[in-house]
Design an enzyme around this catalytic site. Structure first.
Site, mmCIF file in Angstrom:
data_model
loop_
_atom_site.group_PDB
_atom_site.id
_atom_site.type_symbol
_atom_site.label_atom_id
_atom_site.label_comp_id
_atom_site.label_asym_id
_atom_site.label_seq_id
_atom_site.Cartn_x
_atom_site.Cartn_y
_atom_site.Cartn_z
ATOM 1 N N ASP A 1 0.844 -1.198 0.000
ATOM 2 C CA ASP A 1 0.000 0.000 0.000
ATOM 3 C C ASP A 1 0.876 1.243 0.000
ATOM 4 O O ASP A 1 2.096 1.188 0.208
ATOM 5 C CB ASP A 1 -0.983 -0.005 1.173
ATOM 6 C CG ASP A 1 -0.289 0.167 2.522
ATOM 7 O OD1 ASP A 1 0.945 0.325 2.545
ATOM 8 O OD2 ASP A 1 -0.984 0.143 3.553
ATOM 9 N N ASN B 1 -4.526 12.658 0.560
ATOM 10 C CA ASN B 1 -5.915 13.092 0.367
ATOM 11 C C ASN B 1 -6.210 14.373 1.139
ATOM 12 O O ASN B 1 -6.908 15.268 0.648
ATOM 13 C CB ASN B 1 -6.869 11.984 0.810
ATOM 14 C CG ASN B 1 -6.959 10.864 -0.207
ATOM 15 O OD1 ASN B 1 -6.815 11.098 -1.405
ATOM 16 N ND2 ASN B 1 -7.174 9.638 0.257
ATOM 17 N N ASP C 1 -7.110 9.989 -6.205
ATOM 18 C CA ASP C 1 -7.609 9.024 -7.189
ATOM 19 C C ASP C 1 -6.677 8.926 -8.387
ATOM 20 O O ASP C 1 -6.457 7.839 -8.943
ATOM 21 C CB ASP C 1 -9.007 9.431 -7.665
ATOM 22 C CG ASP C 1 -10.071 9.176 -6.597
ATOM 23 O OD1 ASP C 1 -9.750 8.514 -5.603
ATOM 24 O OD2 ASP C 1 -11.207 9.662 -6.771
ATOM 25 N N GLU D 1 -6.121 2.227 -0.609
ATOM 26 C CA GLU D 1 -4.827 2.426 -1.266
ATOM 27 C C GLU D 1 -3.984 1.156 -1.219
ATOM 28 O O GLU D 1 -2.768 1.198 -1.439
ATOM 29 C CB GLU D 1 -4.056 3.574 -0.591
ATOM 30 C CG GLU D 1 -3.538 3.274 0.812
ATOM 31 C CD GLU D 1 -4.571 3.557 1.907
ATOM 32 O OE1 GLU D 1 -4.158 3.723 3.048
ATOM 33 O OE2 GLU D 1 -5.781 3.615 1.599
#
Length: 656
Positions: free
Chosen positions: A537, A545, A554, A580
């Site tokens: 990840d 974010n 995204d 993620e």
């Protein structure tokens, strides 16, 4: 019949009968004399060439009327140059045959013996050199411009320039790693690793296949003009060779002992058996027909050569496939004796048929109109089937004999282009790797088979079909061939793909990943074929974010998906595990190779400049299936390894 025999006795004088017998005896004598040919190997005697030894030992060459001399390599000449100058009729070489054909050399491939190249790079585990990208500034020992195509292609794929590493001339001595002469050496995965295993020296294996470079290994080849002059002999040599390989794979210990006793090979039996077991893996006879090769795959290899600048941009490989030279089945060469006897038989039959024809003439005249009407109805009916039903008929060897217009329309090929091609000609690369279609059993009676297959159309588009296979048999129950009726399910497959695809990244979704892990577990438990998973990840992704917004977040996830697609094999499955977090499933892959791939991905991601955001790093956990593993225990080990990577400072790969 007695009258015909009496007539022939009056027709043929005793003199000519005597001459005919002499001619036939002469022909028989010529047929029984063995043809002497030379096979040039690409290296010294070892199990790499066991199929040829088995063909000689078991008498398969002799059965085909061949007396074969098998020669070891002469270091001053390559097998290709030896065959081109006529010193040998047959040779063994790797995918460099494609390069030479692109350069205009008249070489023809007769069979692919290794479905994958055994050429790899070896480094000491203590060097921490796990991927080609870590070879920058290092000394790499390999044969420049000779048997190096798969390595050069791997360097090119990863952007490693010639100027960024030092190439050393190959000494073929494993000690070059131990004494510090080289940081990496080229080797055959079937051979040299045994040297280090025997001495308990840990090494890393850098395989081009893990980076999407999958060339053929050893291939049997001839010169084009020799094939044209000796068509039947080339087929005979191919038959005996493949029969020999089938024997060698199933009788490894016997062939190893024969090599030691008859060829004087000085390796230990354990070393040769190690080589035999790994050679069988590269041949993959249980998955792919012995000797099979795909012209489409050769074309992709040719494209790589052109991109590397090793071949002219306008170079062509047309004519490299031996099958192209056998499309005209009648070469016009018949023995004079056969022609004479045939003409005599034809004359006798013509006389008989002429008498019968007189009696039937009246009846034929009466039924002509009926037959014409019936023929017209039949033609109309067959025309409808041809236009709207996708179907094909194959002979017992699996080559197209008949094909409908509807089938041609969906594949984009004409009937002439498909006839005499093997049924695997249309297979997409995934089909060769997965073998999704049930293998036909020539000993079964009256059975039908069904399954889904992925074809590649002439324009390169995926075509999914659902097929029904029916075996055709002769009156004596021997296999005659098979007929296949197809239904186009491409649209259905597209819908299925959407149902298992993550909408943001385009990768596999959680459902697809779960199903694939269970499938790999089933294969592993049934056949003992291992696999590995990579769980990773993005580090500190919540801050991304919070700082840049979810749109940028995204976009980063989409780019990660693109990196996975571009840097993994076709057989690997990459998907979004959640948020993620990503998961990569690597079939037939040991944990070190999976860790090498993870390291490659980690390096690419950390160097990538993501638009609108700072550089990103990822933490990776790698785990390999072991006997008794369930989906939960395997994923748990990968997850613990991932968190260990985070605890150790993130941006690293940890094996669980």
């Amino acid at each position: 019949m007695l009258r015909i025999v009496m007539y022939l006795k009056r027709l043929i004088p005793v003199y000519w009968l005597t001459m005919l017998v002499l001619v036939l005896l002469s022909v028989s004598s010529l047929a029984n004399s063995a043809e002497q040919v030379v096979l040039q190997l690409k290296w010294k005697h070892q199990f790499q060439f066991a199929g040829f030894y088995a063909a000689q030992k078991q008498g398969y060459f002799a059965e085909e009327g061949l007396d074969v001399e098998i020669r070891e390599i002469d270091q001053s000449h390559s097998p290709i140059s030896t065959v081109l100058n006529g010193e040998a009729q047959y040779g063994v070489a790797d995918s460099s045959l494609v390069l030479e054909r692109l350069k205009g050399e008249p070489l023809v491939i007769v069979a692919a013996l290794f479905q994958h190249s055994p050429l790899v790079l070896l480094t000491l585990e203590s060097s921490n050199i796990l991927s080609p990208l870590e070879l920058k500034g290092k000394r790499v020992m390999y044969r420049k411009n000779t048997d190096d195509a798969v390595l050069v292609a791997m360097f090119h794929e990863l952007g490693l320039k010639d100027s960024e590493h030092t190439q050393l001339a190959q000494t073929f001595k494993e000690e070059a790693l131990l004494d510090g002469t080289a940081d990496a050496i080229s080797a055959y995965s079937t051979n040299q690793p045994y040297y280090f295993q025997l001495r308990d020296i840990p090494i890393n294996i850098i395989s081009p296949a893990n980076y999407g470079i999958d060339f053929y290994g050893d291939m049997l080849f001839v010169r084009e003009d020799y094939l044209l002059e000796n068509k039947e002999q080339v087929l005979a040599f191919r038959r005996a060779t493949l029969k020999g390989w089938a024997y060698a794979i199933s009788h490894q210990q016997e062939i190893v002992q024969w090599m030691i006793d008859e060829l004087g090979v000085e390796k230990e039996p354990s070393h040769l058996l190690y080589e035999a077991e790994r050679t069988a893996r590269l041949i993959q006879s249980e998955m792919v027909e012995l000797g099979y090769f795909s012209v489409n795959r050769l074309s992709r290899i040719a494209t790589i050569y052109k991109e590397l600048g090793l071949a002219p941009k306008d170079g062509e490989i047309s004519g490299i496939d031996y099958v192209d030279y056998y499309r005209e089945s009648n070469d016009g060469k018949h023995w004079l004796s056969v022609i004479g006897v045939g003409l005599l038989i034809f004359a006798a039959l013509a006389l008989v048929l002429w008498v019968i024809n007189l009696r039937l003439k009246a009846e034929v005249s009466i039924r002509t109109n009926e037959l014409e009407n019936a023929s017209q109805d039949r033609d109309d009916y067959l025309g409808l089937i041809d236009r709207y039903v996708m179907a094909a008929t194959f002979n017992e060897d699996g080559h197209f004999e008949k094909v409908s217009a509807a089938f041609c329309q969906i594949t984009g090929y004409t009937q002439e282009e498909l006839l005499n091609q093997h049924y695997k000609f249309l297979w997409a690369p995934e089909m060769h790797l997965q073998q999704q279609l049930t293998k036909l059993d020539a000993d079964s009676e009256g059975e039908t088979y069904s399954g889904e297959m992925l074809y590649l159309s002439k324009s390169g588009q995926d075509v999914w079909v659902d097929c029904e296979v029916v075996i055709n048999r002769n009156s004596n129950n021997t296999l005659k061939g098979f007929t296949v009726v197809y239904v186009d399910i491409t649209d259905k497959k597209k819908i299925e793909v959407l149902s298992v695809t993550d909408t943001l990244t385009g990768l596999a979704n959680r459902r697809h990943l779960d199903e694939s892990i269970y499938g790999c577990l089933d294969v592993a438990n049934r056949y003992g074929r291992t696999f590995s998973i990579v769980l990773f990840d993005l580090d500190h992704f919540k801050q991304v974010n919070d700082t840049y917004g979810h749109l940028i977040g995204d976009q980063i996830l989409k780019i990660i998906g693109s990196i996975l697609r571009q840097n993994t094999r076709n057989v690997d499955l990459s998907g979004r595990w959640g948020g993620e977090e990503f998961l990569l499933i690597c079939p037939e892959t040991e944990v070190n190779a999976a860790a090498t791939l993870a390291e490659l991905l980690r390096t690419i991601i950390v160097q990538y400049e993501f638009p609108g955001a700072s550089r990103q790093t990822c933490s990776f956990g790698v785990a390999q299936w072991v006997q008794g593993d369930s989906s939960e225990t395997l994923l748990s080990r990968a997850d613990k390894a991932l968190y260990a990577a985070k605890d150790q400072g993130r941006n690293r790969v940890v094996i669980g």
